[in-house]
Design a protein around this motif. Structure first.
Motif, PDB file in Angstrom:
ATOM      1  N   ARG A   8       0.839  -1.206   0.000  1.00 62.16           N
ATOM      2  CA  ARG A   8       0.000   0.000   0.000  1.00 62.16           C
ATOM      3  C   ARG A   8       0.872   1.254   0.000  1.00 62.16           C
ATOM      4  O   ARG A   8       0.625   2.197  -0.761  1.00 62.16           O
ATOM      5  CB  ARG A   8      -0.923  -0.022   1.218  1.00 62.16           C
ATOM      6  N   ALA A   9       1.908   1.251   0.832  1.00 65.54           N
ATOM      7  CA  ALA A   9       2.806   2.407   0.889  1.00 65.54           C
ATOM      8  C   ALA A   9       3.545   2.592  -0.439  1.00 65.54           C
ATOM      9  O   ALA A   9       3.703   3.731  -0.916  1.00 65.54           O
ATOM     10  CB  ALA A   9       3.804   2.231   2.030  1.00 65.54           C
ATOM     11  N   PHE A  10       3.990   1.501  -1.037  1.00 63.14           N
ATOM     12  CA  PHE A  10       4.700   1.586  -2.318  1.00 63.14           C
ATOM     13  C   PHE A  10       3.794   2.176  -3.398  1.00 63.14           C
ATOM     14  O   PHE A  10       4.213   3.064  -4.162  1.00 63.14           O
ATOM     15  CB  PHE A  10       5.185   0.202  -2.730  1.00 63.14           C
ATOM     16  N   ASP A  12       0.971   4.038  -3.001  1.00 61.14           N
ATOM     17  CA  ASP A  12       0.543   5.412  -2.715  1.00 61.14           C
ATOM     18  C   ASP A  12       1.696   6.409  -2.718  1.00 61.14           C
ATOM     19  O   ASP A  12       1.518   7.566  -3.118  1.00 61.14           O
ATOM     20  CB  ASP A  12      -0.178   5.466  -1.365  1.00 61.14           C
ATOM     21  N   ASP A  13       2.867   5.974  -2.275  1.00 60.10           N
ATOM     22  CA  ASP A  13       3.988   6.909  -2.119  1.00 60.10           C
ATOM     23  C   ASP A  13       4.895   6.973  -3.338  1.00 60.10           C
ATOM     24  O   ASP A  13       5.565   7.990  -3.557  1.00 60.10           O
ATOM     25  CB  ASP A  13       4.834   6.528  -0.893  1.00 60.10           C
ATOM     26  N   GLU A  14       4.930   5.889  -4.128  1.00 61.22           N
ATOM     27  CA  GLU A  14       5.848   5.874  -5.270  1.00 61.22           C
ATOM     28  C   GLU A  14       5.141   5.773  -6.619  1.00 61.22           C
ATOM     29  O   GLU A  14       5.503   6.488  -7.553  1.00 61.22           O
ATOM     30  CB  GLU A  14       6.846   4.714  -5.115  1.00 61.22           C
ATOM     31  N   PRO A  17       2.215   8.955  -7.322  1.00 55.18           N
ATOM     32  CA  PRO A  17       2.823  10.242  -7.683  1.00 55.18           C
ATOM     33  C   PRO A  17       3.514  10.229  -9.053  1.00 55.18           C
ATOM     34  O   PRO A  17       3.716  11.287  -9.656  1.00 55.18           O
ATOM     35  CB  PRO A  17       3.847  10.473  -6.566  1.00 55.18           C
TER      36      PRO A  17
END
Length: 387
Positions: A8-10, A12-14, A17
């Motif tokens: 999820r972090a990968f 949303d964050d990478e 964007p």
């Protein structure tokens, strides 16, 4: 951090964007950077077997991870899961030589696959109508076929062609075989990239194979078992699709909430309007109900390797939920929702595919209804009661 949280972090964050850059470059260098990042973080090919260089997640765990991967259309490519269906097929039916030649580089992300099932002359929803042929000649197969919606064929290292190999009069479910054809084989022609609505990555190609000769050992699985091979590929794939659709629906839902909280009109923010609150509540209920359907289908598949009714129900239901949630999110955004300033208009066009590919909704509804009419004990909620 759990694998799901890390994915999820990968995304949303990478990945999210980078979407504009990815779209402009059609992947290109931005996608290569993301792939390297995923591998460095141990997030590459999570559902593939560990002996092939994958993450080795169980089927059920990979289904849950797919929910987050689906938040971006670039998620599968960035995380190396786009080849999952073809990898399942090759892992299940491939010979040692076939696995070494195609499966290992597939899992590594070094090559891409494509599959030739759908034909323009006959209904794609009924594979027993396939007209492509392959005949044995010496130690070769000679393949003649006209296919379209062979997604990614223009950049694939190989295409698995489903063709009729058995004599006329053979049971139509035992008349097809799967044959792997390498890119560049003489007689293999990319006729065109078919223009379609939406911008799904991976060209939808029309292809022709005219007298294409491939070695006899390119047969995937047993002769005459192509229908079974296709179903093994498609069954779990429908579950993977549905979980990714839920990821898209959740992202659209989040965008709808943000707009409703901040957009002011007619004396209050939109979130204080009863009709907008209905959109939000119904979307939340739709997503949660659809999610439980898919998880139930995944659990049933884990137990019997089939789960035909559960998968069919989830497939047509989640496709509708995907459309409805994105549609409501666009409505809440007003004029902004139909511009490319948000991802919603693209998501909406992409969502229209969901009701057609891997079997149109009408066929899934028909097959479920027929099986229930024949035996009411097949109702999904009775699973376990009939053991």
């Amino acid at each position: 951090m759990s694998i799901r949280s890390a994915v999820r972090a990968f995304i949303d964050d990478e990945v999210v964007p980078a979407e504009r850059e990815l779209n402009a470059a059609n992947g290109g260098e931005p996608l290569r950077r993301l792939k390297h990042s995923a591998k460095d973080q141990g997030l590459w090919a999570l559902g593939h077997p560990t002996e092939l260089g994958g993450g080795g997640l169980s089927f059920g765990d990979f289904v849950l991870v797919n929910e987050h991967i689906g938040r971006s259309k670039w998620g599968q490519l960035a995380l190396g899961t786009v080849s999952m269906q073809d990898s399942i097929m090759l892992h299940r039916f491939g010979t040692d030589e076939q696995k070494k030649r195609w499966l290992e580089p597939l899992v590594a992300g070094d090559i891409m696959p494509s599959v030739g099932l759908t034909e323009p002359e006959v209904a794609g929803s009924d594979p027993t109508l396939i007209q492509a042929t392959a005949r044995p000649e010496g130690d070769e197969w000679v393949v003649d076929a006209h296919k379209w919606f062979t997604t990614g064929a223009s950049g694939a290292a190989f295409t698995t062609i489903f063709a009729r190999t058995e004599p006329e009069g053979t049971d139509p479910h035992q008349a097809l075989s799967a044959i792997v054809v390498s890119a560049g084989t003489p007689g293999f022609q990319i006729v065109r990239v078919v223009p379609t609505m939406g911008t799904t990555h991976g060209d939808h190609c029309e292809i022709r194979l005219t007298g294409v000769r491939v070695p006899a050992d390119h047969l995937l699985g047993e002769r005459g078992c192509g229908f079974h091979v296709a179903q093994i590929r498609l069954g779990p794939g429908r579950i993977f699709h549905a979980m990714r659709w839920l990821g898209q629906a959740q992202r659209a839902f989040e965008l709808m909430l943000e707009r409703a909280r901040t957009r002011y009109a007619h004396g209050s923010v939109l979130g204080e309007k009863g009709e907008i609150q209905r959109y939000i509540a119904e979307s939340a209920a739709d997503i949660q109900a659809a999610r439980l359907l898919v998880l139930d289908a995944a659990d049933a598949y884990d137990q019997d390797g089939r789960a035909r009714d559960q998968i069919a129900i989830a497939k047509f239901w989640v496709a509708r939920v995907l459309h409805d949630v994105i549609d409501r999110a666009i409505q809440v955004h007003g004029a902004l929702g139909v511009t490319a300033d948000t991802p919603l208009e693209e998501m909406y066009r992409e969502a229209r595919y969901a009701r057609i590919y891997d079997g149109p909704d009408e066929v899934h509804r028909m097959t479920v209804a027929r099986r229930l009419l024949a035996d009411p004990r097949r109702a999904p909620w009775l699973r376990g009661d009939n053991d």
